[in-house]
Scaffold this active site. Structure first.
Site, mmCIF file in Angstrom:
data_model
loop_
_atom_site.group_PDB
_atom_site.id
_atom_site.type_symbol
_atom_site.label_atom_id
_atom_site.label_comp_id
_atom_site.label_asym_id
_atom_site.label_seq_id
_atom_site.Cartn_x
_atom_site.Cartn_y
_atom_site.Cartn_z
ATOM 1 C CB CYS A 20 -0.953 -0.014 1.193
ATOM 2 S SG CYS A 20 -2.332 -1.153 0.961
ATOM 3 C CE LYS A 23 -4.570 2.793 -0.535
ATOM 4 N NZ LYS A 23 -5.529 3.174 0.523
ATOM 5 C CB ALA A 52 -12.245 9.023 1.044
ATOM 6 C CG ASP A 54 -12.679 1.238 4.052
ATOM 7 O OD1 ASP A 54 -11.478 1.519 3.962
ATOM 8 O OD2 ASP A 54 -13.362 1.488 5.066
ATOM 9 C CG ASP A 71 -6.444 -2.305 -2.428
ATOM 10 O OD1 ASP A 71 -5.367 -1.945 -2.941
ATOM 11 O OD2 ASP A 71 -6.929 -1.768 -1.424
ATOM 12 C CG ASP A 94 -11.001 -2.095 0.863
ATOM 13 O OD1 ASP A 94 -10.519 -1.662 1.932
ATOM 14 O OD2 ASP A 94 -10.504 -1.853 -0.252
ATOM 15 C CG HIS A 143 -8.075 -8.181 -17.652
ATOM 16 N ND1 HIS A 143 -8.459 -8.683 -18.880
ATOM 17 C CD2 HIS A 143 -7.274 -7.120 -17.915
ATOM 18 C CE1 HIS A 143 -7.919 -7.956 -19.845
ATOM 19 N NE2 HIS A 143 -7.194 -7.004 -19.279
ATOM 20 C CG ASP A 230 -9.315 -1.260 5.450
ATOM 21 O OD1 ASP A 230 -9.527 -0.128 4.963
ATOM 22 O OD2 ASP A 230 -9.147 -2.266 4.752
#
Length: 352
Positions: A20, A23, A52, A54, A71, A94, A143, A230
């Site tokens: 993370c 980001k 904003a 999760d 994510d 999430d 994908h 979270d």
């Protein structure tokens, strides 16, 4: 095709950031999104991008709402199996953070096919599948692309009763704040990259980042649990600010009460911090008041990007014991009360 054996592949060497910590910085993200809020939304969309939160939540009927989230990120560790596990745990979180139960996932896979052996890519997928099995959900598709850097993650769908959705924006003044996992994943990942993380530290990092936030689906049933999120890439301060802004009230953190993973403070004092921590502070530090005695190291810990971090619960004081009992029954021994929501502007105060 790269002919190196699996044991000689260092996944982190292929990416400019990991976990993370990849980001986009919060200030930059705000600039990107500032002109995207004018489109009409259907009345069934219970949660969108406005606070904003999760995940998105869409009411299907009087008994069910669909939770949708995605994510993905670049490797935070070199072990492909563990990378897959961490990425999957982070993505599924999430759904739990909205108070829901995951039902299925889709895999998102971008790999440098000319550099990574197929066997290594297979181990990444296997790691993700193992966590989905632990969560009780299938990977029903996905994908793939040929990418410059290794990327793995999930789209995750879940269900929740419409009356039990737990947003990040419904905290109330007087609520206590409970953090489900200790902080420090970013510090440990920085130490790992510098070759300064011992076996015990690595084991603690893997254990934290691969522990599913399953208490979230039970927290939605508990009276007095008002808001839930979270803690991930923006650090504790960043995600608490989202709670504060959504509710339109302030928050206070007591630094001595904030749990840390073993050796994290020592490693941070030795310079093992991520660049994302400084970017986070630059993005939202103006809305944080650091009290006397809060050090630069503690600032870095509070902005440390948490890959697959813990749940942050805002609950009525009378619900604290039940919340902590739930966390401990589910194996989250490090869960702790770290502060409270307060009347005032949407800012965070940190006191020593």
């Amino acid at each position: 095709m790269n002919t190196l054996t699996d044991n000689h592949i260092k996944l982190t060497s292929f990416s400019h950031g990991g976990g993370c910590g990849c980001k986009i910085a919060p200030g930059v993200l705000a600039d990107i999104l500032k002109n995207t809020r004018g489109f009409p939304v259907p009345k069934e969309l219970m949660v969108g991008i406005e606070t904003a939160d999760d995940a998105a939540v869409y009411r299907l009927n009087d008994e069910q709402a669909l939770i949708a989230t995605t994510d993905f990120f670049m490797p935070i560790v070199d072990d492909p199996y563990q990378f897959g596990r961490i990425a999957a745990t982070n993505a599924i979180s999430d759904v739990y953070a909205m108070g829901g139960t995951p039902i299925m996932a889709l895999a998102l896979v971008g790999m440098p096919i000319d550099k990574l052996p197929v066997s290594v890519i297979g181990k990444i997928l296997e790691g993700g599948e193992s966590i989905c099995a632990e969560a009780g959900i299938p990977i029903a598709g996905g994908h793939t692309i040929d990418s410059v850097e290794p990327i793995y993650g999930l789209v995750v769908l879940g269900l929740v009763h419409p009356d039990k959705v737990r947003r990040n924006a419904d905290a109330k003044a007087g609520d206590k704040l409970v953090l489900g996992k200790p902080l420090g994943v970013g510090v440990l990942s920085a130490a790992l990259k510098k070759g300064r993380l011992d076996d015990a530290g690595y084991a603690a990092m893997i254990a934290s980042t691969t522990k599913l936030n399953k208490p979230g689906r039970f927290l939605s049933d508990m009276a007095g649990v008002n808001a839930l999120t979270d803690v991930t890439g923006f650090g504790l301060l960043g995600h608490l600010l989202e709670v504060s802004r959504g509710a339109g009230i302030g928050a206070r953190i007591h630094m001595p009460m904030v749990p840390l993973l073993p050796e994290v403070r020592r490693l941070a004092e030795a310079g093992c911090v991520t660049g994302a921590s400084a970017r986070n502070w630059a993005g939202y530090g103006k809305d944080v008041a650091l009290g006397t005695g809060i050090s630069s190291v503690e600032q870095a810990l509070l902005t440390d990007p948490q890959t697959s971090g813990g749940l942050l619960v805002s609950c009525a004081p009378g619900a604290v014991d039940a919340v902590l009992d739930l966390f401990r029954r589910e194996g989250f021994a490090g869960a702790a009360v770290i502060g409270e929501m307060v009347d005032g502007p949407a800012k965070v105060e940190v006191i020593a």
